[in-house]
Every structure is written in structure tokens, then in C-alpha cells.
Design a protein around this motif. Structure first.
Motif, PDB file in Angstrom:
ATOM      1  N   THR A  83     -56.541 -23.777  56.315  1.00  0.00           N
ATOM      2  CA  THR A  83     -55.870 -22.634  55.714  1.00  0.00           C
ATOM      3  C   THR A  83     -56.803 -21.438  55.740  1.00  0.00           C
ATOM      4  OG1 THR A  83     -54.614 -24.086  54.298  1.00  0.00           O
ATOM      5  CG2 THR A  83     -54.747 -21.796  53.637  1.00  0.00           C
ATOM      6  N   TYR A 123     -57.291 -28.628  52.742  1.00  0.00           N
ATOM      7  CA  TYR A 123     -57.023 -29.663  51.748  1.00  0.00           C
ATOM      8  C   TYR A 123     -56.318 -30.887  52.329  1.00  0.00           C
ATOM      9  CZ  TYR A 123     -51.992 -28.756  51.459  1.00  0.00           C
ATOM     10  OH  TYR A 123     -50.646 -28.674  51.758  1.00  0.00           O
ATOM     11  N   ASN A 125     -53.571 -27.983  46.409  1.00  0.00           N
ATOM     12  CA  ASN A 125     -54.525 -26.907  46.684  1.00  0.00           C
ATOM     13  C   ASN A 125     -55.365 -26.572  45.460  1.00  0.00           C
ATOM     14  OD1 ASN A 125     -54.805 -25.742  49.316  1.00  0.00           O
ATOM     15  ND2 ASN A 125     -52.654 -25.140  49.246  1.00  0.00           N
ATOM     16  N   TRP A 133     -58.040 -29.123  45.208  1.00  0.00           N
ATOM     17  CA  TRP A 133     -59.039 -28.864  46.227  1.00  0.00           C
ATOM     18  C   TRP A 133     -59.953 -27.698  45.799  1.00  0.00           C
ATOM     19  CZ3 TRP A 133     -61.369 -31.234  49.883  1.00  0.00           C
ATOM     20  CH2 TRP A 133     -61.986 -30.551  50.936  1.00  0.00           C
ATOM     21  N   THR A 134     -59.361 -26.659  45.235  1.00  0.00           N
ATOM     22  CA  THR A 134     -60.151 -25.527  44.757  1.00  0.00           C
ATOM     23  C   THR A 134     -61.069 -25.947  43.619  1.00  0.00           C
ATOM     24  OG1 THR A 134     -58.424 -23.960  45.409  1.00  0.00           O
ATOM     25  CG2 THR A 134     -60.017 -23.204  43.763  1.00  0.00           C
TER      26      THR A 134
END
Length: 356
Positions: free
Chosen positions: A4, A163, A347, A350-351
């Protein structure tokens, strides 16, 4: 493949309405002359590519572009249902494409068909597992993703900053047999496994950074990538390989579709026919900087006849253990979007992992 990234504005793309120009939205490198020069010469056309990195960026570009801006899109299979739901895709006639040339497993690839209708044709695929430095780890040490938690791996586990493949492989490592179709309890297993790896991480990398991090040994293990990276590195003398651990791996798949709004339906069809022909497939498999597996058995036959060394390197020999055998082990799960949680939820995790 995939990562991404910030959306590259559509305005940077020089769209052409000329009948002699095919406007193509695809991953980087897919308008390489190695792949398309013969098609362009045969049809007296020019393939003009707008490159994207990651399915989210591809979707954003299609939403912001005026209808008719693109004729063909190459997309990962897991995004196909979103393209279909957004009404971007033209229904395809299966008889127009050499699907009978494909291995049986890929003639009716489930992520490309909706209600019995075909909307996309597979062009290439590969497997994602655990890639490793062969001078640091022996093959028997990397048979399980658990090696990522070893003392030897501390500070040396790199992550592809996308991710979906990274978390998909960690989900397998957490014991989730269907890595993207998770209950709340299974999602907690993924979350806990992911966070347990934070202290092992060397960094979060773009595709280009993966090459350099393996080359300079900043990372010696990376989950969620595959031979499309390590083959190229090995040819450059970097001691790396990819394994599908005992917990399993993921299959990524790229395919081509015709945009419903394209005014060049016939040219778009011919382009997909070229790419899925035996010659087009052999070229797709052997592109120097990005070698891939191909679904066309006829393409394999041509490859074995004309480039036997490449066929051996790519494990696409017809009378030897090969990548189709690996698919048949049932250790390979399709890479898909999350089924029971939102993309945003994944997401966000993942962040959180990256910032922990």
C-alpha cells in the motif's frame, strides 16, 4: 505482490484515445519491452502503462479516473470482487481465452468467476512463505515460522510493508488454517503472534528496500515474500532462498481484466490473449527482474523446449517436482482480503504493530 502506498495522482497519466494506444493500469514493469514488444509490433499499437503499487492504490486510481481512461487492468485476485462490486469490469467470454491450455487447477480459478461468469484471466502467480539468508539459517531451521522468535533472528526479521501478505503469513504462524477468515478468537491469536515479533523486527520495507536489506544483511528473515524476490537476488549472488514452512504459505495471483468503460474492447481482448498465449506466458515467467510462475501448461511446454535452464530454475519442469505439486500439497492458502473483519481493522493492527 503488493504494497500500500500513497496514491499517485491520475493526472500524471497521459491517457490517449487513439485506437493505436492501449491504456494499461498495472503493477510496475508490466509494460517492459521484453513482455510487450512483439504484441505492439504485431498489432501496430503502443501499450501505455500507468503503474500502481498495491490494490488500494489501484482502486483509488480507477475511482478518480474519468470513465474510459483505462482499457485493461492487472490486479491481484483478492481485489477482484471489489472491482466487480464497483461495476468496473467487463464480463468476459471464456471461449476467447486459452483456458484449456491452463493447468486444471487454474482453469476456473474461483476468485475470477462470479455467478458462473468470468471477469478476469490469470496471468501469473507465486507463493509467499518465509525467505531467509542461507548463510545464517540452515533449511531445517526455517521449517517453522517459529524461527522468527529465535535468538538468532533478534533484530533481523524484516517485514514487507503491506499488511496483507505479512499478516497472512503471521496468521498461519499463529495456527490459523484459513489465515484471512478469522473468528474473533483467531484474530486475537494473530494479534498476539504479531505483537510478539515486534522486538525481532529490523524494519518495514518497500519492495526496493527488501532487495537492499537482504543484500546488506540488515534482515536475514522476511515473512510474506517469495521467490519473485529471492530468485532475482540469488542471480545477483545474494545467499537467500524461500521456503513454505510447515504451517503453510500463501498464493498471490495476478490477472487481467477489461474495463467496462474502455472504448477499445477488441484491442484489450487481443492484449489479454497475447499475454495468456504460450509465448506471452513464457515471457511473463522469465522477465529478468521479476520471474514468476505461470498457469499455462502450454506455456510450461514452450519454456521447457526453448529455455530449459529457466524452466528448471523456476521449478516448472513437466517431469520433475514442480510448483503445481506444491500447490497440490494443500499447504497453500489463497491470499484474500479479510472475511470477518474490515480492511481498516487489519490495517489498524498493522499500524499498531509498526509503531509499538
Amino acid at each position: 505482490m503488493g504494497a500500500t502506498a500513497a496514491v499517485a495522482p491520475y493526472s500524471n497519466f497521459a491517457y490517449s484515445d487513439s485506437p493505436r494506444v492501449l491504456n494499461y493500469l498495472a503493477w510496475p514493469g508490466n509494460a517492459d519491452p521484453y513482455l510487450i514488444a512483439e504484441f505492439e509490433k504485431a498489432h501496430n499499437v503502443k501499450v501505455r502503462i500507468k503503474e500502481y503499487v498495491g490494490g488500494d492504490q489501484m482502486l483509488a486510481l480507477l475511482h478518480q479516473a474519468p470513465p474510459g481512461s483505462f482499457d485493461v487492468v492487472m490486479a491481484d485476485a483478492e481485489y477482484m470482487h471489489l472491482l466487480k462490486e464497483a461495476d468496473f469490469l467487463q464480463k468476459l467470454n471464456p471461449d476467447d481465452y486459452p483456458l484449456d491450455d491452463y493447468w486444471p487447477e487454474f482453469q476456473e480459478f474461483p476468485l475470477h468467476w462470479f455467478d458462473g461468469d468470468l471477469y478476469s484471466v490469470m496471468t501469473d502467480f507465486g507463493y509467499l512463505g518465509l525467505s531467509y539468508n542461507t548463510e545464517v539459517f540452515r533449511p531445517e531451521e526455517v521449517e517453522s515460522y517459529d524461527v522468527m522468535l529465535s535468538d538468532k533472528a533478534k533484530g533481523k526479521v524484516g517485514f514487507f510493508d503491506f499488511y496483507l501478505p505479512s499478516m497472512g503469513c503471521v496468521s498461519l504462524a499463529a495456527g490459523n488454517k484459513t489465515p484471512f477468515d478469522l473468528s474473533l478468537a483467531e484474530f486475537d491469536l494473530l494479534s498476539n503472534k504479531l505483537m510478539s515479533l515486534r522486538g525481532q523486527a529490523s524494519g518495514f520495507y518497500t519492495i526496493a528496500d527488501i532487495f537492499s536489506s537482504f543484500s546488506n544483511r540488515q534482515a536475514t528473515l522476511i515473512p510474506g515474500i517469495g521467490e519473485w524476490i529471492t530468485l532475482g537476488l540469488r542471480e545477483s549472488g545474494v545467499p537467500v532462498d524461500t521456503i513454505i514452512p510447515n504451517e503453510g504459505g500463501l498464493q498471490w495471483t495476478e490477472s487481467m481484466s477489461i474495463l467496462k468503460s474502455s472504448p477499445k474492447q477488441d484491442l484489450a481482448r487481443k492484449f489479454i490473449q497475447w499475454t495468456t498465449s504460450p509465448k506471452g506466458q513464457a515471457l511473463m515467467a522469465t522477465k529478468p527482474d521479476n520471474k514468476k510462475s505461470i498457469p499455462s501448461k502450454a506455456g510450461w511446454e514452450l519454456l521447457n523446449k526453448t529455455m530449459p535452464d529457466e524452466a528448471e530454475l523456476l521449478r516448472m519442469q513437466l517431469n520433475a517436482p514442480n510448483v503445481i505439486d506444491e500447490f497440490r500439497t494443500k499447504k497453500i492458502a489463497y491470499r484474500q482480503l479479510p472475511s470477518n473483519q474490515s480492511i481498516e481493522t487489519w490495517n489498524d493492527l498493522w499500524t499498531d504493530f509498526k509503531s509499538a
